[in-house]
Scaffold this motif. Structure first.
Motif, PDB file in Angstrom:
ATOM      1  N   ALA A 117       0.848  -1.205   0.000  1.00 40.09           N
ATOM      2  CA  ALA A 117       0.000   0.000   0.000  1.00 40.09           C
ATOM      3  C   ALA A 117       0.873   1.241   0.000  1.00 40.09           C
ATOM      4  O   ALA A 117       1.989   1.260   0.529  1.00 40.09           O
ATOM      5  N   LEU A 118       0.310   2.361  -0.544  1.00 38.56           N
ATOM      6  CA  LEU A 118       1.010   3.636  -0.529  1.00 38.56           C
ATOM      7  C   LEU A 118       1.130   4.092   0.925  1.00 38.56           C
ATOM      8  O   LEU A 118       0.133   4.102   1.659  1.00 38.56           O
ATOM      9  N   ALA A 144       1.324  11.108  -0.429  1.00 41.55           N
ATOM     10  CA  ALA A 144       0.651  10.889  -1.709  1.00 41.55           C
ATOM     11  C   ALA A 144       0.561  12.213  -2.451  1.00 41.55           C
ATOM     12  O   ALA A 144       1.074  13.241  -1.990  1.00 41.55           O
ATOM     13  N   ASN A 145      -0.072  12.137  -3.618  1.00 40.73           N
ATOM     14  CA  ASN A 145      -0.223  13.362  -4.415  1.00 40.73           C
ATOM     15  C   ASN A 145      -1.598  14.000  -4.232  1.00 40.73           C
ATOM     16  O   ASN A 145      -1.724  15.217  -4.203  1.00 40.73           O
ATOM     17  N   THR A 146      -2.620  13.189  -4.119  1.00 40.02           N
ATOM     18  CA  THR A 146      -3.967  13.710  -3.922  1.00 40.02           C
ATOM     19  C   THR A 146      -4.586  13.019  -2.734  1.00 40.02           C
ATOM     20  O   THR A 146      -4.243  11.865  -2.408  1.00 40.02           O
ATOM     21  N   GLY A 197      -0.615   8.348  -8.772  1.00 44.50           N
ATOM     22  CA  GLY A 197      -0.734   7.522  -9.963  1.00 44.50           C
ATOM     23  C   GLY A 197      -1.703   6.382  -9.686  1.00 44.50           C
ATOM     24  O   GLY A 197      -2.794   6.588  -9.158  1.00 44.50           O
ATOM     25  N   PRO A 198      -1.297   5.143  -9.982  1.00 44.47           N
ATOM     26  CA  PRO A 198      -2.221   4.018  -9.764  1.00 44.47           C
ATOM     27  C   PRO A 198      -2.226   3.525  -8.320  1.00 44.47           C
ATOM     28  O   PRO A 198      -3.034   2.675  -7.964  1.00 44.47           O
ATOM     29  N   CYS A 199      -1.301   4.037  -7.508  1.00 41.95           N
ATOM     30  CA  CYS A 199      -1.180   3.521  -6.147  1.00 41.95           C
ATOM     31  C   CYS A 199      -1.974   4.371  -5.172  1.00 41.95           C
ATOM     32  O   CYS A 199      -2.093   5.590  -5.335  1.00 41.95           O
ATOM     33  N   GLY A 200      -2.490   3.721  -4.179  1.00 41.84           N
ATOM     34  CA  GLY A 200      -3.265   4.426  -3.168  1.00 41.84           C
ATOM     35  C   GLY A 200      -2.970   3.892  -1.791  1.00 41.84           C
ATOM     36  O   GLY A 200      -2.422   2.802  -1.628  1.00 41.84           O
ATOM     37  N   GLY A 201      -3.355   4.696  -0.776  1.00 42.45           N
ATOM     38  CA  GLY A 201      -3.171   4.280   0.608  1.00 42.45           C
ATOM     39  C   GLY A 201      -4.195   4.963   1.492  1.00 42.45           C
ATOM     40  O   GLY A 201      -4.807   5.965   1.118  1.00 42.45           O
TER      41      GLY A 201
END
Length: 327
Positions: free
Chosen positions: A36-37, A61-63, A93-97
């Motif tokens: 996970a991010l 993260a970015n968003t 990008g495609p990763c989330g947390g």
């Protein structure tokens, strides 16, 4: 997994590839790690008083999207009324947390106030008392006490801040209604009188009147023998009273005349008077001094007029002349 075709692993997996040709079979492995991010979340305070503001911040993260509230951005301003778990979802990008943070809402005190009398006459004292907290501060003072004694002259709202043992504060307001006292005017027909004279005192502006020497009428006639201050009390709406004073001064004329005496027949004497402005003697003389030749014993009287502040005050005196016969 097909050769050369992208795929989306959901967890870390060791993939084994087996290849075969005429010479035989060969195998190799490939590990694909899925994690996970690493999103983190922090708060400016982990515990706030209910309804107070705290700021949540996220990183990694970015968003970001915060729940509850569906607030987008790395920072989120909150005012929780109860203890709440906030969740932030971060993507790059495609990763989330996902990260969670709990903010405790400390209870605020329930502050109430009471007044010993909520309706008073102007200038009267009233005691305000606050309840429901550990310590109090009145904004009108500031007075750090649960009680406050006030004497408002107009309707007034008093605010108190109460703080409990957790450091949380609430406010309460107590209104004191003030009934206006009547505005009393008192005039005197004469504020300076001669001794023995009189003056008429007249009060106005109230509904009823009581003078400090007994009368209960708006107008009274007074004849003071010395400088005197008179007080009148009048009541208005709500039973509120007002007092007003007026002074009446007394001018006492001091007339001094010659002492009574005895003279020999045929003699003359000068009679004197002092303390007046003008004089009139019983024999028709008009000065402060007269020269007389009485042939018989005579009582001479003098009327004096003293003028002060455009006021004339009268007084009288007398001199008795006794005639002694010659041998």
């Amino acid at each position: 997994v097909s050769n050369g075709v992208p795929f989306t692993p959901l967890a870390t997996v060791i993939y084994t590839l087996t290849g075969t040709n005429a010479c035989g079979t060969y195998s190799t492995t490939q590990t694909v790690s899925v994690s996970a991010l690493p999103v983190i979340a922090i708060s400016t305070s982990s515990a706030v008083c209910a309804g107070n503001v705290a700021t949540l911040s996220a990183g990694g993260a970015n968003t970001y999207t915060w729940m509850p509230g569906n607030i987008v951005g790395p920072n989120c301003i909150i005012s929780p009324l109860a203890t709440t778990i906030y969740t932030v979802t971060g993507t790059s990008g495609p990763c989330g947390g996902i990260a969670n943070i709990t903010v405790i809402a400390k209870p605020n005190p329930t502050v109430t106030t009471s007044a010993s009398n909520s309706i008073i006459c102007a200038g009267a004292q009233v005691t305000l008392t606050a309840f429901g907290a550990s310590s109090y501060t009145w904004q009108s003072g500031p007075t750090v006490s649960s009680s406050l004694v006030v004497s408002p002259t107009v309707p007034t709202a008093y605010q108190v801040s109460g703080t409990n043992s957790l450091g949380c504060t609430s406010n309460s307001t107590q209104v004191v209604i003030v009934n206006p006292s009547p505005i009393i005017n008192v005039i005197a027909s004469e504020t300076l009188i001669c001794a023995g004279g009189s003056s008429t005192l007249t009060a106005s502006g109230g509904s009823n009147y009581t003078w400090n020497f007994g009368p209960t009428t708006a107008a009274v006639v007074v004849s003071p023998t010395a400088n005197t201050v008179y007080t009148v009390l009048s009541s208005g709406a709500g039973g509120c009273n007002t007092t007003q004073t007026i002074s009446v001064d007394v001018f006492t004329q001091t007339l001094t005349v010659s002492n009574s005496t005895a003279i020999c027949m045929g003699s003359s004497v000068t009679l004197n008077a002092f303390g007046g402005t003008t004089y009139l003697w019983s024999n028709g003389g008009t000065g402060s001094s007269i020269f007389v030749y009485p042939s018989v014993s005579t009582l001479y009287t003098v009327s004096a007029v003293t003028v002060i502040n455009n006021m004339s005050c009268n007084s009288t005196g007398s001199v008795n002349l006794t005639i002694n016969p010659n041998p």
